[in-house]
Design a protein around this motif. Structure first.
Motif, short mmCIF file in Angstrom:
data_model
loop_
_atom_site.label_atom_id
_atom_site.label_comp_id
_atom_site.label_asym_id
_atom_site.label_seq_id
_atom_site.Cartn_x
_atom_site.Cartn_y
_atom_site.Cartn_z
N MET A 1 3.18 -1.34 -9.23
CA MET A 1 1.86 -1.84 -8.82
C MET A 1 1.07 -2.35 -10.02
SD MET A 1 1.50 -1.94 -5.58
CE MET A 1 -0.27 -2.07 -5.35
N SER A 2 1.28 -1.74 -11.17
CA SER A 2 0.61 -2.22 -12.38
C SER A 2 1.09 -3.62 -12.73
CB SER A 2 0.87 -1.26 -13.56
OG SER A 2 0.35 0.02 -13.30
N ALA A 3 2.40 -3.84 -12.67
CA ALA A 3 2.95 -5.16 -12.97
C ALA A 3 2.47 -6.19 -11.96
CB ALA A 3 4.48 -5.09 -12.98
N VAL A 4 2.43 -5.81 -10.68
CA VAL A 4 1.95 -6.74 -9.66
C VAL A 4 0.49 -7.10 -9.89
CG1 VAL A 4 1.42 -6.94 -7.19
CG2 VAL A 4 3.62 -6.02 -7.92
N GLY A 5 -0.33 -6.10 -10.18
CA GLY A 5 -1.75 -6.37 -10.41
C GLY A 5 -1.99 -7.27 -11.60
N ARG A 6 -1.18 -7.14 -12.62
CA ARG A 6 -1.36 -7.94 -13.83
C ARG A 6 -0.85 -9.37 -13.69
NH1 ARG A 6 0.93 -2.97 -17.45
NH2 ARG A 6 -1.08 -2.00 -17.99
N HIS A 7 0.23 -9.55 -12.96
CA HIS A 7 0.96 -10.81 -13.07
C HIS A 7 1.09 -11.62 -11.78
CE1 HIS A 7 2.01 -9.36 -17.01
NE2 HIS A 7 2.63 -8.31 -16.51
N VAL A 8 0.70 -11.07 -10.65
CA VAL A 8 0.92 -11.75 -9.37
C VAL A 8 -0.39 -12.24 -8.79
CG1 VAL A 8 1.75 -11.43 -6.99
CG2 VAL A 8 3.00 -10.39 -8.91
N ARG A 9 -0.36 -13.43 -8.22
CA ARG A 9 -1.51 -13.95 -7.48
C ARG A 9 -1.43 -13.35 -6.07
NH1 ARG A 9 -3.55 -18.17 -10.58
NH2 ARG A 9 -2.05 -19.07 -12.06
N SER B 1 -2.21 1.42 -15.10
CA SER B 1 -1.70 2.65 -14.50
C SER B 1 -2.78 3.41 -13.74
CB SER B 1 -1.09 3.55 -15.57
OG SER B 1 0.05 2.94 -16.16
N ALA B 2 -3.97 3.54 -14.33
CA ALA B 2 -5.02 4.34 -13.70
C ALA B 2 -5.49 3.73 -12.39
CB ALA B 2 -6.19 4.51 -14.66
N THR B 3 -5.77 2.41 -12.39
CA THR B 3 -6.25 1.78 -11.17
C THR B 3 -5.14 1.64 -10.13
OG1 THR B 3 -5.90 -0.41 -12.19
CG2 THR B 3 -8.12 0.53 -12.32
N SER B 4 -3.90 1.44 -10.57
CA SER B 4 -2.79 1.38 -9.63
C SER B 4 -2.56 2.72 -8.97
CB SER B 4 -1.51 0.92 -10.35
OG SER B 4 -1.64 -0.39 -10.84
N ARG B 5 -2.65 3.78 -9.76
CA ARG B 5 -2.48 5.13 -9.21
C ARG B 5 -3.56 5.42 -8.17
NH1 ARG B 5 -2.49 7.31 -13.68
NH2 ARG B 5 -0.22 7.33 -14.00
N ALA B 6 -4.79 5.04 -8.49
CA ALA B 6 -5.90 5.28 -7.56
C ALA B 6 -5.71 4.50 -6.26
CB ALA B 6 -7.23 4.89 -8.22
N LEU B 7 -5.23 3.26 -6.36
CA LEU B 7 -5.01 2.45 -5.17
C LEU B 7 -3.89 3.04 -4.33
CD1 LEU B 7 -5.62 -0.14 -3.59
CD2 LEU B 7 -3.94 -1.32 -5.02
N LEU B 8 -2.80 3.44 -4.96
CA LEU B 8 -1.68 4.02 -4.21
C LEU B 8 -2.08 5.32 -3.53
CD1 LEU B 8 1.07 3.28 -6.86
CD2 LEU B 8 1.06 2.38 -4.52
N ARG B 9 -2.92 6.11 -4.17
CA ARG B 9 -3.37 7.35 -3.56
C ARG B 9 -4.22 7.08 -2.32
NH1 ARG B 9 -4.70 10.71 -9.16
NH2 ARG B 9 -2.54 11.46 -9.49
N GLN B 10 -4.94 5.96 -2.32
CA GLN B 10 -5.71 5.59 -1.13
C GLN B 10 -4.78 5.21 0.02
OE1 GLN B 10 -9.06 5.18 -0.40
NE2 GLN B 10 -9.95 5.80 -2.35
N MET B 11 -3.61 4.68 -0.30
CA MET B 11 -2.68 4.23 0.74
C MET B 11 -1.71 5.33 1.17
SD MET B 11 -1.71 0.27 -0.20
CE MET B 11 -1.18 0.53 -1.90
#
Length: 336
Positions: free
Chosen positions: A247-255, A223-233
């Motif tokens: 975005m958390s699910a994508v970061g954890r499970h997607v290539r 959640s923390a890193t996904s939130r930070a990334l989304l705020r950049q975008m």
């Protein structure tokens, strides 16, 4: 390619523990993408996910996000040569086959749900279809497609399954590159292009703050890193909480796939339909003025609008403005 299947009740797979690690780029896969099976006949992990449990977790996140889609949007499964494509659709009560159609393509790591703003008025006066891209997280089946012929064939199948002889393509980021490819290859099926912060015209830039945030998200997805990334975008002050779980699910499970490259000029010169381009002034990947100059140089028929203060996610940050811009562009095609 067969008939469309309407999903009245979409099954919700059960999540399971995920397998941590760094997402890696997956090269183009030679299989047809329908089912990946081992020699023993067991189903194996789809190439874009790192485990079957991870795929289920991404689907869970999709279903949670789907609750935000406006009432009346329907879910369809459309057969293609690479597996079923998942499409969300909505239109006004008086819309029929004679009404113009819009097919919306999302960007990297985002599904059709990212175009929820098009599934509500005023574009409900059109036949609106938003599709999960093949090879990206979502509910569409199939591998990542690199060859132009494969991508064009997939879009052909989606349009055929929806019984659309031609359409306007509305696309964001990676979807913009795919839309440009399709318009160049199929001018007779592409009425117009409405491109929001599109890839395909210039190389994406990654400023140092974005690079640092992205590396943190890849290394420690949550959640923390996904939130930070989304705020950049996103634009400062805009709420991104509705996207954090996805975005958390994508970061954890997607290539994660690589950044889309600019298309050759000879391809862009084959785009003959009207083009409207919307850029974000402060887009970290595709800065508005640079993208506008690239469009003027490489796609001179495009009409470009740069949103002051806009970033990379205008459909999320400024849905009403994006809808108004698209509706104005589509007005000449509108049937009374």
């Amino acid at each position: 390619m067969g008939c469309v299947t309407r999903c009245e009740n979409i099954p919700e797979p059960r999540s399971a523990d995920f397998d941590e690690g760094h997402p890696n780029h997956v090269p183009d896969h030679p299989s047809d993408g329908r089912a990946l099976c081992s020699a023993a006949g067991r189903t194996t992990v789809p190439v874009i996910y790192r485990s079957l449990a991870g795929q289920a977790a991404v689907t869970d996140a999709y279903m949670a996000w789907m609750k935000q889609v406006p009432t009346g949007a329907q879910s369809l499964m459309v057969p293609t040569r690479y597996g079923d494509a998942h499409v969300l659709t909505a239109h006004g009560p008086n819309a029929g086959p004679q009404w113009p159609a819009v097919l919306a393509l999302p960007g990297t790591n985002f599904p059709a749900l990212a175009w929820a703003c098009l599934l509500a008025p005023p574009l409900r006066d059109y036949r609106v279809f938003a599709v999960d891209l093949v090879g990206q997280p979502g509910r569409s089946q199939g591998p990542r497609l690199g060859a132009v012929e494969a991508i064009v064939g997939w879009v052909d199948d989606v349009l055929d399954g929806l019984e659309l002889s031609e359409t306007t393509l509305v696309a964001h980021s990676l979807g913009g590159q795919l839309a440009l490819r399709y318009a160049a290859a199929r001018p007779h099926r592409t009425e117009r292009l409405a491109l929001i912060c599109p890839a395909g015209l210039m190389r994406l830039r990654v400023p140092r703050p974005m690079l640092t945030t992205t590396i943190a998200w890849l290394a420690r997805p949550g959640s923390a890193t996904s939130r930070a990334l989304l705020r950049q975008m996103s634009e400062p002050g805009h709420d991104v909480e509705d996207l954090v779980d996805w975005m958390s699910a994508v970061g954890r499970h997607v290539r994660i796939s690589m950044a889309p490259k600019p298309l050759p000029v000879q391809v862009l010169h084959q785009v003959t339909c009207p083009v409207a381009l919307v850029a974000g002034e402060r887009d970290p990947f595709l800065p508005g003025q640079r993208l506008a100059k690239a469009a003027a140089r490489r796609l001179p028929t495009a009409s470009t609008v740069v949103i002051p203060g806009g970033c990379h996610l205008p459909p999320h940050d400024r849905p009403e403005q994006v809808v108004d811009l698209i509706a104005t562009f589509l007005q000449p095609s509108r049937h009374g």
